[in-house]
Design a protein around this motif. Structure first.
Motif, mmCIF file in Angstrom:
data_model
loop_
_atom_site.group_PDB
_atom_site.id
_atom_site.type_symbol
_atom_site.label_atom_id
_atom_site.label_comp_id
_atom_site.label_asym_id
_atom_site.label_seq_id
_atom_site.Cartn_x
_atom_site.Cartn_y
_atom_site.Cartn_z
ATOM 1 N N ALA A 1 0.824 -1.205 0.000
ATOM 2 C CA ALA A 1 0.000 0.000 0.000
ATOM 3 C C ALA A 1 0.858 1.254 0.000
ATOM 4 O O ALA A 1 0.617 2.194 -0.764
ATOM 5 C CB ALA A 1 -0.928 -0.008 1.219
ATOM 6 N N ASN A 2 1.875 1.284 0.851
ATOM 7 C CA ASN A 2 2.712 2.478 0.961
ATOM 8 C C ASN A 2 3.456 2.782 -0.335
ATOM 9 O O ASN A 2 3.571 3.936 -0.753
ATOM 10 C CB ASN A 2 3.716 2.314 2.103
ATOM 11 C CG ASN A 2 3.074 2.425 3.470
ATOM 12 O OD1 ASN A 2 1.965 2.936 3.605
ATOM 13 N ND2 ASN A 2 3.752 1.933 4.496
ATOM 14 N N ALA A 3 3.991 1.740 -0.965
ATOM 15 C CA ALA A 3 4.779 1.945 -2.175
ATOM 16 C C ALA A 3 3.903 2.262 -3.388
ATOM 17 O O ALA A 3 4.267 3.068 -4.239
ATOM 18 C CB ALA A 3 5.650 0.730 -2.451
ATOM 19 N N ALA A 4 2.734 1.622 -3.462
ATOM 20 C CA ALA A 4 1.883 1.794 -4.637
ATOM 21 C C ALA A 4 1.050 3.067 -4.579
ATOM 22 O O ALA A 4 0.517 3.501 -5.614
ATOM 23 C CB ALA A 4 0.961 0.587 -4.794
ATOM 24 N N ARG A 5 0.925 3.663 -3.400
ATOM 25 C CA ARG A 5 0.043 4.828 -3.250
ATOM 26 C C ARG A 5 0.370 5.925 -4.263
ATOM 27 O O ARG A 5 -0.509 6.478 -4.917
ATOM 28 C CB ARG A 5 0.134 5.368 -1.820
ATOM 29 C CG ARG A 5 -0.822 6.527 -1.541
ATOM 30 C CD ARG A 5 -0.778 6.945 -0.085
ATOM 31 N NE ARG A 5 -1.086 5.807 0.758
ATOM 32 C CZ ARG A 5 -0.192 5.155 1.505
ATOM 33 N NH1 ARG A 5 1.068 5.538 1.513
ATOM 34 N NH2 ARG A 5 -0.559 4.128 2.225
ATOM 35 N N ARG A 6 1.663 6.240 -4.391
ATOM 36 C CA ARG A 6 2.061 7.322 -5.290
ATOM 37 C C ARG A 6 1.887 6.961 -6.760
ATOM 38 O O ARG A 6 1.903 7.826 -7.633
ATOM 39 C CB ARG A 6 3.515 7.720 -5.013
ATOM 40 C CG ARG A 6 3.728 8.402 -3.675
ATOM 41 C CD ARG A 6 3.051 9.751 -3.623
ATOM 42 N NE ARG A 6 3.222 10.399 -2.332
ATOM 43 C CZ ARG A 6 2.678 11.574 -2.020
ATOM 44 N NH1 ARG A 6 1.944 12.208 -2.904
ATOM 45 N NH2 ARG A 6 2.858 12.104 -0.825
#
Length: 273
Positions: free
Chosen positions: A160-165
């Protein structure tokens, strides 16, 4: 307002995994109340003890990629995805059967990731969408004898953290909701692995007794569902929402104290020294 309007508004299609009981059922009920068409998954919808009114139940085995793909094709466009289904597992690391660890990751991680992959293109093309990963505060505060579970919840938060951007420029948001101790009866459903002659037996049982007591006194599934709803409906969602187990205080202390001190505090809370 992000592109395409408010994706958390009433009338959208919401897909909630593990909607047969506990947090998933509470989330499904909250979304129905907000006017969503809710698709709730269960391994066997016929066995759902207390179906949530208004929820369309569909069978899904998250460890079966073909079944995941068939479900998404049948459901059509999804505006809100809540990746909630999962297994709670515990045991000393050296005694965890690898087939059990693989099963856990297939269910807790790979199933959620594949579902997310399948709904993201449509969300991106329509210019709106919400994906919620239901994690655990143990991903932020690791606990002995919960290594496989901690790792699986840390993994979905990492995705989630990496794909958010990658997706926010298209009006799509991915957030993680980390509940602390929740009173859902999960203590009775947790899979456990402990050798008959385990040198860890005494400490493991001490941890487990404390864990079960904390869960018995934990927040309700409804409190977690309310937090998920906040993430779904937020104008600009946060990356992480934590709820229960004195989350505001313990996350503040986590920022202030050395990591080793935080780990010792978590261990002491579960009877370990």
């Amino acid at each position: 307002m992000d592109k395409g309007g408010n994706p958390g508004g009433a009338g959208g299609v919401a897909l909630v995994t593990g909607a047969s009981s506990g947090i998933g059922a509470a989330v499904a009920a909250a979304l129905v109340a907000r006017g969503h068409r809710v698709i709730g998954t269960s391994r066997d919808p016929a066995t759902v003890a207390e179906p949530v009114p208004g929820v369309e139940y569909r069978a899904l085995d998250l460890t079966d990629s073909a079944a995941v793909e068939s479900l998404v094709a049948a459901v059509g466009p999804v505006d809100v995805l809540v990746n909630n289904a999962g297994e709670s597992q515990s045991g000393p690391l050296e005694e965890l059967p690898m087939e059990a660890v693989r099963r856990l990751f297939e269910l807790n991680v790979f199933g959620a990731v594949r579902l997310t992959q399948l709904v993201l293109p449509g969300m991106r093309e329509r210019g709106h969408g919400r994906v919620i990963m239901v994690g655990s505060m143990l991903a932020s505060f690791p606990l002995a004898y919960r290594s496989s579970y901690v790792a699986s919840k840390a993994a979905i938060k990492g995705f989630a953290n990496a794909a958010r951007r990658e997706v926010t420029p298209y009006g799509v948001w991915i957030s993680t909701v980390e509940p602390g101790s929740v009173n859902t009866g999960i203590s009775e459903r947790r899979t456990q692995y402990l050798a008959a002659d385990s040198p860890h037996a005494a400490r493991y049982r001490t941890m487990l007794a404390a864990l079960n007591a904390n869960e018995a006194n934990g927040i309700t599934a409804g409190a977690v569902a309310a937090t998920v709803l906040r993430a779904v409906e937020a104008r600009h969602p946060k990356p992480l929402y934590a709820v229960g187990s004195n989350a505001p205080l313990v996350f503040a202390l986590r920022r202030l104290l050395p990591r080793s001190a935080v780990e010792r505090a978590v261990a002491r809370r579960h009877g370990l020294r």
